[in-house]
Design an enzyme around this catalytic site. Sequence first.
Site, short mmCIF file in Angstrom:
data_model
loop_
_atom_site.label_atom_id
_atom_site.label_comp_id
_atom_site.label_asym_id
_atom_site.label_seq_id
_atom_site.Cartn_x
_atom_site.Cartn_y
_atom_site.Cartn_z
N GLU A 174 -5.21 72.25 -17.16
CA GLU A 174 -4.68 73.43 -16.48
C GLU A 174 -5.04 73.36 -15.00
O GLU A 174 -5.90 72.55 -14.61
CB GLU A 174 -5.23 74.71 -17.11
N GLY B 228 -9.69 70.96 -15.59
CA GLY B 228 -9.38 69.55 -15.74
C GLY B 228 -10.46 68.86 -16.54
O GLY B 228 -10.43 68.82 -17.76
N SER B 229 -11.47 68.34 -15.84
CA SER B 229 -12.57 67.69 -16.55
C SER B 229 -13.30 68.67 -17.47
O SER B 229 -13.77 68.30 -18.54
CB SER B 229 -13.56 67.09 -15.54
N PHE C 54 -0.09 68.86 -14.71
CA PHE C 54 -0.04 67.40 -14.82
C PHE C 54 0.46 66.92 -16.18
O PHE C 54 -0.11 66.00 -16.78
CB PHE C 54 -1.42 66.77 -14.55
N ARG D 86 -7.33 57.15 -24.98
CA ARG D 86 -8.13 56.36 -24.04
C ARG D 86 -8.03 54.87 -24.32
O ARG D 86 -7.99 54.04 -23.40
CB ARG D 86 -9.59 56.83 -24.10
N GLN E 57 -3.50 41.21 -2.90
CA GLN E 57 -4.08 40.54 -1.73
C GLN E 57 -3.71 39.06 -1.70
O GLN E 57 -3.47 38.49 -0.63
CB GLN E 57 -5.59 40.71 -1.74
N GLU F 269 -6.64 61.06 -19.04
CA GLU F 269 -7.29 60.92 -20.35
C GLU F 269 -8.80 61.09 -20.24
O GLU F 269 -9.58 60.56 -21.03
CB GLU F 269 -6.97 59.56 -21.02
#
Length: 380
Positions: free
Chosen positions: A126, A130-131, A155, A241, A335, A362
Amino acid sequence: MSFALGDEQEAIREMARNFAAEHLAPYAVEWDRNKIFPLETMRAAAALGMGGIYVGETLGGSGLSRLDAALIIEALATGCPTIAAYISIHNMVAGMIDRYGDEAQRHKYLPDLCSMARFASYCLTEPAAGSDAAALRTKAVRDGDEYVVNGVKQFISGAGEAEVYAVMVRTGEAGARGISTLIIEKDMPGVSFGANEYKMGWNAQPTRQVILEDVRVPVANRLGPEGIGFKIAMAGLDGGRINIAAASLGGAQTALDKAIAYLGERRAFGQNIGQFQALQFRVADMATELEAARLLLWRAACALDAKAPDATKLCAMAKRFVTDVGFDVANRALQLLGGYGYLADYGIEKIVRDLRVHQILEGTNEIMRVIIARGLLTPQ
């Protein structure tokens, strides 16, 4: 202990790899540039069993393991990490319904999800949660045989296109114990969506807010009893995950493969640049790091399949390590191509942009460290 895949697993991986090479890789840059969400391409993947990877076969799924799923997502990500990641999210929701839904819910939703006749999204985050996901505020108030739901989810991958949403809501007290999971459908009155976000990567899948205003959801759409929604959400994330790590691995492998091909073609100072030992050492390190990441990923997936006591910890370890390595390898591959790596047509800059968010979603990699530390320091 064997580190070799069985014949069936090799065939599954080859099938997904061939699909990625034919149906994803040739279009990935265009999808990214024009923000195309390739629904029919994903339905073609579902026709090969990738819409319900670990859903039981009786309802249209493939009945495969978490290790099998990791192999599939890694292979798909060699063509496009963005689409592989969304297929993972779709499968996470299907798996949650298969595991926690009753017979009516499973028969109502799973056949269409497995075929991708309908798409699914996972709604936990929300704007202010988040975390700290257990602090979510989206509220569901019981009114007879319905819940009245109000709140905003942030998100959300696939939002606006998906028809089925697994939504974590607050039905009780503050904290994790007051959370339940509801299946909310796109066409329910009161469901709307924010604008498609402008993002660094993952442009081939929409990311929007899901806005819920007095949405009346049947109690029959609740997964399991009240109060176990946070458990359901976290169980889904263990597999998510693993898969997001697999998507990082597949994307990084493609970036490395492109860099190796470039080293064999580009000439400087009278020879192919792949003959310079400094560059040889770089690709040797990159390949070694990807192989180490792959082994940890498979270890975690096997632990999840075995319902091992340390599975959640291992999934967090794999997510943290593999997504960090994947982004770093892709960035180093860019690179090696010099200025060409920065051009969209070579495809590596897209991979770098896509893989960066894997270190965030995740559960951020900082939260993965919290989970790992708790697993190590909490008395058993």
